[in-house]
Enzyme design. Structure first.
Site, PDB file in Angstrom:
ATOM      1  N   SER A 156      40.408  35.373  25.811  1.00 14.35           N
ATOM      2  CA  SER A 156      41.114  36.561  26.286  1.00 14.35           C
ATOM      3  C   SER A 156      41.081  37.673  25.229  1.00 14.35           C
ATOM      4  O   SER A 156      40.009  38.109  24.823  1.00 14.35           O
ATOM      5  CB  SER A 156      42.543  36.187  26.683  1.00 14.35           C
ATOM      6  OG  SER A 156      43.172  37.237  27.386  1.00 14.35           O
ATOM      7  N   ASP A 254      39.393  35.149  37.680  1.00 13.58           N
ATOM      8  CA  ASP A 254      39.939  35.902  36.548  1.00 13.58           C
ATOM      9  C   ASP A 254      39.655  37.386  36.755  1.00 13.58           C
ATOM     10  O   ASP A 254      38.546  37.761  37.157  1.00 13.58           O
ATOM     11  CB  ASP A 254      39.269  35.391  35.261  1.00 13.58           C
ATOM     12  CG  ASP A 254      39.702  36.138  34.011  1.00 13.58           C
ATOM     13  OD1 ASP A 254      40.735  36.845  34.062  1.00 13.58           O
ATOM     14  OD2 ASP A 254      39.017  36.000  32.987  1.00 13.58           O
ATOM     15  N   HIS A 286      42.122  32.837  34.808  1.00 13.59           N
ATOM     16  CA  HIS A 286      42.109  33.237  33.408  1.00 13.59           C
ATOM     17  C   HIS A 286      42.752  32.170  32.517  1.00 13.59           C
ATOM     18  O   HIS A 286      43.863  31.719  32.776  1.00 13.59           O
ATOM     19  CB  HIS A 286      42.855  34.562  33.254  1.00 13.59           C
ATOM     20  CG  HIS A 286      42.730  35.188  31.910  1.00 13.59           C
ATOM     21  ND1 HIS A 286      41.532  35.675  31.427  1.00 13.59           N
ATOM     22  CD2 HIS A 286      43.636  35.402  30.925  1.00 13.59           C
ATOM     23  CE1 HIS A 286      41.723  36.181  30.217  1.00 13.59           C
ATOM     24  NE2 HIS A 286      42.988  36.023  29.895  1.00 13.59           N
TER      25      HIS A 286
END
Length: 312
Positions: A156, A254, A286
């Protein structure tokens, strides 16, 4: 007290209180490091920045012997630049599993968080940590790290940081050269969708823009088109990436899915001479490997990650 009441609430990250304090709603838990083996791995915390009181958490296979050099993994955690740390249970447990299976030395980096410390603080701290690691300032690094096999990884926001650390390593000709970078569900974004399959929902796009522009990087002149965030759609040249190979992991559910694929494509088309590999989990969301560790696709992603390190 009246002064403690919420003025703004940004689930699942933070809320601002009327007294000016920021309250984080997740990622605050701390799991202590331990020199007593946990899952055959020992760990310790070491301060790398006295100025900002920042530490790294280091992980070492318990049965490592002096003189036996191991791959070195430098890891940057996710959390939207707002939450989490190397000391939270989710990252401690994840790095423990990686180190046990890959038989590597891992250094998980703490960096300052927004909104108290907006971007570019996270990038500045991350580069300082790399410099500290490459200065051989710790006995575990001196005894066990193979600097011919250095890898950077993150998920991320941490994957975004990993990219920018690779770019800076190239610009500053970091020696020894980084072997590879793993970017899991990288947080790249822009004002407009990257293609027809990218997120079209205006509410979702506005929410991400708000978090970046109002909380993470309020000083960004270009908003979400800030080059720190808009790596793919912006005009930035990524051909100077200072490593030999890249693994990009994306997830079909995601919001950053198409950005991750477009990043890999942009890198392949650039003048960068390394190798790019993509691993895609179409039915996952995600950071599913952290939030849903029992998913059947976790082992597939972990296998790719480990092979990237072990087979180099």
């Amino acid at each position: 007290m009246e002064s403690d009441k919420t003025t703004e609430h940004h689930l699942p990250f933070i809320r601002f209180l009327k007294n000016g304090r920021v309250e984080r709603l997740s990622g605050n838990e701390i799991k202590p490091a331990s020199l007593n083996p946990q899952n055959d791995v020992i760990s310790k915390d070491v301060v790398y920045s006295q100025e900002h009181n920042l530490s790294v958490r280091m992980f070492l296979p318990n049965k490592s012997t002096m003189g036996n050099k191991l791959p070195l993994l430098i890891y940057f955690h996710g959390g939207a630049y707002i939450t989490q740390s190397p000391f939270s249970p989710v990252y401690h447990n994840y790095l423990t599993e990686v180190v046990k299976t890959a038989n590597c030395l891992a250094v998980s980096v703490q960096y300052r968080l927004a909104p108290e410390h907006p971007v570019p603080a996270a990038y500045d701290d991350s580069w300082s940590a790399i410099q500290w690691i490459f200065s051989h300032s710790d006995d575990w690094i001196n005894e066990y790290a193979d600097f011919d096999r250095v890898f950077i990884a993150g998920d991320s926001a941490g994957a975004n940081i990993s990219h920018h650390m690779g770019i800076r390593a190239g610009e500053e000709k970091l020696k020894p050269r980084i072997k590879g970078i793993v970017m899991v569900h990288p947080g790249f974004w822009g004002k407009d969708p990257i293609d027809e399959h990218d997120v079209q929902d205006g509410e979702v796009r506005n929410k991400i823009a708000y978090i970046w522009e109002k909380i993470v990087s309020p000083n960004s002149v270009d908003g979400v088109n800030d080059p720190w965030f808009n790596v793919v759609g912006g005009g930035s040249d990524i051909s100077g990436l200072g490593c030999d190979k890249v693994l990009v992991a994306v997830a079909g559910k995601d919001v950053f899915w198409r950005q991750g694929l477009a990043y890999a494509a942009k890198l392949k088309k650039s003048k960068w001479k390394g190798m790019v590999e993509v691993v895609e989990d179409e039915e996952e969301g995600h950071s599913f490997h952290l939030h849903n560790p029992n998913s059947q696709n976790v082992s597939k992603l972990m296998k790719k990650f480990l092979e990237f390190i072990i087979l180099s």
